[in-house]
Design a protein around this motif. Structure first.
Motif, PDB file in Angstrom:
ATOM      1  N   ASN A 164       0.849  -1.345   0.104  1.00 49.11           N
ATOM      2  CA  ASN A 164       0.009   0.018  -0.156  1.00 49.11           C
ATOM      3  C   ASN A 164       0.666   1.355   0.031  1.00 49.11           C
ATOM      4  O   ASN A 164       0.562   2.444  -0.781  1.00 49.11           O
ATOM      5  CB  ASN A 164      -0.805  -0.035   1.158  1.00 49.11           C
ATOM      6  CG  ASN A 164      -1.878  -1.149   1.041  1.00 49.11           C
ATOM      7  OD1 ASN A 164      -2.500  -1.624   0.285  1.00 49.11           O
ATOM      8  ND2 ASN A 164      -2.498  -1.617   2.367  1.00 49.11           N
ATOM      9  N   THR A 165       1.939   1.158   0.765  1.00 51.05           N
ATOM     10  CA  THR A 165       2.587   2.233   0.819  1.00 51.05           C
ATOM     11  C   THR A 165       3.499   2.716  -0.474  1.00 51.05           C
ATOM     12  O   THR A 165       3.578   3.540  -0.783  1.00 51.05           O
ATOM     13  CB  THR A 165       3.973   2.174   1.984  1.00 51.05           C
ATOM     14  OG1 THR A 165       3.214   2.198   3.107  1.00 51.05           O
ATOM     15  CG2 THR A 165       4.817   3.398   2.132  1.00 51.05           C
ATOM     16  N   LYS A 166       3.846   1.767  -1.214  1.00 45.40           N
ATOM     17  CA  LYS A 166       4.550   1.585  -2.430  1.00 45.40           C
ATOM     18  C   LYS A 166       3.604   2.370  -3.322  1.00 45.40           C
ATOM     19  O   LYS A 166       4.051   3.170  -4.343  1.00 45.40           O
ATOM     20  CB  LYS A 166       4.767   0.061  -2.940  1.00 45.40           C
ATOM     21  CG  LYS A 166       5.310   0.180  -4.605  1.00 45.40           C
ATOM     22  CD  LYS A 166       5.232  -1.081  -5.069  1.00 45.40           C
ATOM     23  CE  LYS A 166       5.420  -1.175  -6.371  1.00 45.40           C
ATOM     24  NZ  LYS A 166       5.461  -2.475  -7.223  1.00 45.40           N
ATOM     25  N   GLN A 167       2.362   2.131  -3.644  1.00 42.57           N
ATOM     26  CA  GLN A 167       1.534   2.606  -4.295  1.00 42.57           C
ATOM     27  C   GLN A 167       1.306   4.429  -4.164  1.00 42.57           C
ATOM     28  O   GLN A 167       1.288   5.033  -4.951  1.00 42.57           O
ATOM     29  CB  GLN A 167      -0.022   1.889  -4.190  1.00 42.57           C
ATOM     30  CG  GLN A 167      -0.037   0.607  -4.866  1.00 42.57           C
ATOM     31  CD  GLN A 167      -1.391  -0.023  -4.611  1.00 42.57           C
ATOM     32  OE1 GLN A 167      -2.292   0.744  -4.067  1.00 42.57           O
ATOM     33  NE2 GLN A 167      -1.440  -1.189  -5.133  1.00 42.57           N
ATOM     34  N   LEU A 168       1.462   4.479  -2.782  1.00 46.65           N
ATOM     35  CA  LEU A 168       1.518   5.896  -2.417  1.00 46.65           C
ATOM     36  C   LEU A 168       2.825   6.708  -2.859  1.00 46.65           C
ATOM     37  O   LEU A 168       2.723   7.975  -3.410  1.00 46.65           O
ATOM     38  CB  LEU A 168       1.138   6.358  -0.925  1.00 46.65           C
ATOM     39  CG  LEU A 168      -0.244   5.781  -0.379  1.00 46.65           C
ATOM     40  CD1 LEU A 168      -0.476   5.675   0.838  1.00 46.65           C
ATOM     41  CD2 LEU A 168      -1.387   6.628  -1.081  1.00 46.65           C
ATOM     42  N   LEU A 169       3.858   6.192  -2.618  1.00 49.03           N
ATOM     43  CA  LEU A 169       4.943   6.639  -2.555  1.00 49.03           C
ATOM     44  C   LEU A 169       5.628   6.763  -4.183  1.00 49.03           C
ATOM     45  O   LEU A 169       6.592   7.603  -4.436  1.00 49.03           O
ATOM     46  CB  LEU A 169       6.097   5.915  -1.853  1.00 49.03           C
ATOM     47  CG  LEU A 169       6.095   6.106  -0.270  1.00 49.03           C
ATOM     48  CD1 LEU A 169       7.284   5.341   0.310  1.00 49.03           C
ATOM     49  CD2 LEU A 169       5.951   7.489   0.223  1.00 49.03           C
ATOM     50  N   THR A 170       5.175   5.895  -4.991  1.00 41.15           N
ATOM     51  CA  THR A 170       5.487   5.863  -6.327  1.00 41.15           C
ATOM     52  C   THR A 170       5.493   7.517  -7.043  1.00 41.15           C
ATOM     53  O   THR A 170       6.551   7.803  -7.767  1.00 41.15           O
ATOM     54  CB  THR A 170       4.524   5.075  -7.151  1.00 41.15           C
ATOM     55  OG1 THR A 170       5.073   3.627  -6.579  1.00 41.15           O
ATOM     56  CG2 THR A 170       4.907   5.048  -8.722  1.00 41.15           C
ATOM     57  N   ALA A 171       4.310   8.089  -6.727  1.00 40.80           N
ATOM     58  CA  ALA A 171       4.165   9.518  -7.360  1.00 40.80           C
ATOM     59  C   ALA A 171       5.439  10.440  -6.696  1.00 40.80           C
ATOM     60  O   ALA A 171       5.587  11.255  -7.492  1.00 40.80           O
ATOM     61  CB  ALA A 171       2.630   9.805  -6.807  1.00 40.80           C
ATOM     62  N   VAL A 172       5.801  10.177  -5.573  1.00 40.12           N
ATOM     63  CA  VAL A 172       6.614  10.982  -4.961  1.00 40.12           C
ATOM     64  C   VAL A 172       7.821  10.811  -5.599  1.00 40.12           C
ATOM     65  O   VAL A 172       8.756  11.674  -5.784  1.00 40.12           O
ATOM     66  CB  VAL A 172       6.613  10.977  -3.256  1.00 40.12           C
ATOM     67  CG1 VAL A 172       7.676  11.915  -2.610  1.00 40.12           C
ATOM     68  CG2 VAL A 172       5.085  11.177  -2.658  1.00 40.12           C
ATOM     69  N   SER A 219      14.737  -0.723  -1.201  1.00 42.01           N
ATOM     70  CA  SER A 219      14.939  -2.055  -2.085  1.00 42.01           C
ATOM     71  C   SER A 219      15.391  -3.078  -1.195  1.00 42.01           C
ATOM     72  O   SER A 219      15.087  -4.467  -1.506  1.00 42.01           O
ATOM     73  CB  SER A 219      15.880  -1.595  -3.264  1.00 42.01           C
ATOM     74  OG  SER A 219      17.029  -1.496  -2.803  1.00 42.01           O
ATOM     75  N   VAL A 220      16.254  -2.670  -0.171  1.00 43.97           N
ATOM     76  CA  VAL A 220      16.901  -3.750   0.563  1.00 43.97           C
ATOM     77  C   VAL A 220      15.904  -4.121   1.342  1.00 43.97           C
ATOM     78  O   VAL A 220      15.816  -5.523   1.567  1.00 43.97           O
ATOM     79  CB  VAL A 220      18.030  -2.914   1.501  1.00 43.97           C
ATOM     80  CG1 VAL A 220      18.550  -4.026   2.633  1.00 43.97           C
ATOM     81  CG2 VAL A 220      19.104  -2.373   0.750  1.00 43.97           C
ATOM     82  N   ALA A 221      15.056  -3.443   1.912  1.00 46.01           N
ATOM     83  CA  ALA A 221      13.790  -3.942   2.704  1.00 46.01           C
ATOM     84  C   ALA A 221      13.017  -4.920   2.010  1.00 46.01           C
ATOM     85  O   ALA A 221      12.552  -5.865   2.363  1.00 46.01           O
ATOM     86  CB  ALA A 221      12.941  -2.746   3.320  1.00 46.01           C
ATOM     87  N   VAL A 273       7.708  -5.530  -3.725  1.00 43.25           N
ATOM     88  CA  VAL A 273       7.373  -4.211  -3.450  1.00 43.25           C
ATOM     89  C   VAL A 273       8.034  -3.327  -3.562  1.00 43.25           C
ATOM     90  O   VAL A 273       8.125  -2.258  -2.849  1.00 43.25           O
ATOM     91  CB  VAL A 273       6.815  -4.239  -2.028  1.00 43.25           C
ATOM     92  CG1 VAL A 273       5.344  -5.262  -1.657  1.00 43.25           C
ATOM     93  CG2 VAL A 273       7.923  -4.639  -1.207  1.00 43.25           C
ATOM     94  N   TYR A 274       9.018  -3.492  -4.726  1.00 44.63           N
ATOM     95  CA  TYR A 274       9.946  -2.351  -5.065  1.00 44.63           C
ATOM     96  C   TYR A 274       9.427  -0.975  -5.605  1.00 44.63           C
ATOM     97  O   TYR A 274       8.393  -1.107  -6.152  1.00 44.63           O
ATOM     98  CB  TYR A 274      10.939  -2.993  -6.001  1.00 44.63           C
ATOM     99  CG  TYR A 274      11.719  -4.190  -5.375  1.00 44.63           C
ATOM    100  CD1 TYR A 274      12.732  -3.955  -4.824  1.00 44.63           C
ATOM    101  CD2 TYR A 274      11.479  -5.490  -5.732  1.00 44.63           C
ATOM    102  CE1 TYR A 274      13.661  -5.117  -4.565  1.00 44.63           C
ATOM    103  CE2 TYR A 274      12.009  -6.505  -5.372  1.00 44.63           C
ATOM    104  CZ  TYR A 274      13.314  -6.470  -4.847  1.00 44.63           C
ATOM    105  OH  TYR A 274      13.867  -7.536  -4.317  1.00 44.63           O
ATOM    106  N   SER A 310      13.430  -6.174  -8.847  1.00 42.48           N
ATOM    107  CA  SER A 310      12.836  -7.461  -8.814  1.00 42.48           C
ATOM    108  C   SER A 310      13.591  -8.343  -9.596  1.00 42.48           C
ATOM    109  O   SER A 310      14.176  -7.964 -10.734  1.00 42.48           O
ATOM    110  CB  SER A 310      11.449  -7.392  -9.228  1.00 42.48           C
ATOM    111  OG  SER A 310      11.031  -8.738  -9.620  1.00 42.48           O
ATOM    112  N   ASP A 311      13.674  -9.797  -9.330  1.00 35.08           N
ATOM    113  CA  ASP A 311      14.390 -10.896 -10.101  1.00 35.08           C
ATOM    114  C   ASP A 311      13.463 -10.975 -11.216  1.00 35.08           C
ATOM    115  O   ASP A 311      13.993 -12.052 -12.017  1.00 35.08           O
ATOM    116  CB  ASP A 311      14.732 -11.796  -9.343  1.00 35.08           C
ATOM    117  CG  ASP A 311      13.657 -12.542  -8.738  1.00 35.08           C
ATOM    118  OD1 ASP A 311      12.446 -12.193  -8.993  1.00 35.08           O
ATOM    119  OD2 ASP A 311      13.844 -13.487  -7.788  1.00 35.08           O
ATOM    120  N   GLY A 312      12.111 -10.597 -11.391  1.00 31.44           N
ATOM    121  CA  GLY A 312      11.473 -10.926 -12.446  1.00 31.44           C
ATOM    122  C   GLY A 312      10.572 -12.180 -12.229  1.00 31.44           C
ATOM    123  O   GLY A 312       9.776 -12.505 -12.959  1.00 31.44           O
ATOM    124  N   THR A 313      10.687 -12.837 -11.148  1.00 35.06           N
ATOM    125  CA  THR A 313       9.695 -13.839 -10.842  1.00 35.06           C
ATOM    126  C   THR A 313       8.597 -13.482 -10.644  1.00 35.06           C
ATOM    127  O   THR A 313       8.081 -12.777  -9.981  1.00 35.06           O
ATOM    128  CB  THR A 313      10.300 -14.659  -9.675  1.00 35.06           C
ATOM    129  OG1 THR A 313      11.884 -15.176  -9.686  1.00 35.06           O
ATOM    130  CG2 THR A 313       9.572 -15.958  -9.275  1.00 35.06           C
TER     131      THR A 313
END
Length: 220
Positions: free
Chosen positions: A80-88, A178-180, A198-199, A211-214
């Motif tokens: 959920n956070t990823k979806q919000l932070l992508t715009a930022v 990305s580490v997390a 969730v990158y 992502s490794d593409g899996t």
């Protein structure tokens, strides 16, 4: 002349064998049963786990179940956070300056997510590490937005230094996230949930992991 065998001077003792009556047999049988029961009980006590061992096993099982639940909760929150932070993240990297409305939206998002990740949840070490890295990434992105907002209040000739700070903080935030995300992906695999990605970006910005593409949910 043959010798006669005389009688022994001492009488030979006779061995008298008596049969056991039913009461004696019953007492003997009862004694054997009691001995058998005691022996079985001692054997089970030796072979079976002690109360302390059973308690430790129960605690470990409860911790494992709690950790699986926390991994699922953290994955949902991070997604959920990823979806919000992508715009930022994309907005801070854009060549065009943000509008006042866009900047206000970024500030609201990072403030909200900073408060969300400030809540401390005790769990397994690996889960705590992932959660801490997500929190650090959100804090870094919040600093990037603050630097960007401050730059807009400066004179045009003084803005670039703060914009550079904002850009570096953004890169650090994406890299830390990305580490997390990589840690969380492995936690989900170990928990039997399959790969969960969730990158924040698909590009290795500043050395960020991707992502490794899996496909999502793929189990090894």
């Amino acid at each position: 002349m043959s010798r006669k065998t005389g009688r022994p001077s001492r009488p030979v003792a006779r061995v008298v064998t008596r049969g056991l009556d039913r009461w004696q047999l019953l007492r003997l049988f009862s004694g054997l049963v009691v001995a058998m029961v005691i022996g079985i009980g001692v054997g089970l006590e030796i072979a079976g786990p002690s109360s302390s061992e059973a308690s430790v096993a129960s605690i470990r099982q409860a911790e494992a179940q709690r950790d699986v639940a926390q991994i699922g909760e953290l994955t949902t929150m991070a997604r959920n956070t990823k979806q919000l932070l992508t715009a930022v993240v994309s907005g801070l990297a854009a060549t065009q300056p943000a509008t006042d409305a866009q900047l206000a939206g970024w500030q609201q998002i990072v403030r909200q997510e900073t408060q969300r990740y400030a809540v401390t949840v005790s769990g397994a070490t690996a889960t705590n590490v992932a959660r801490g890295a997500f929190r650090g990434a959100v804090d870094m992105l919040s600093v990037a937005v603050d630097a960007y907002a401050l730059a807009r209040t400066m004179a045009p000739g003084q803005q670039q230094a703060l914009l550079d700070v904002a850009a570096r903080q953004r890169t650090l935030a994406v890299t830390t996230w990305s580490v997390a995300a990589t840690q969380l992906d492995q936690l989900n695999v170990d928990a039997g949930n399959g790969h969960q990605h969730v990158y924040l970006t698909d590009r290795p910005d500043g050395g960020a992991m991707t992502s490794d593409g899996t496909p999502e949910g793929t189990k090894p």
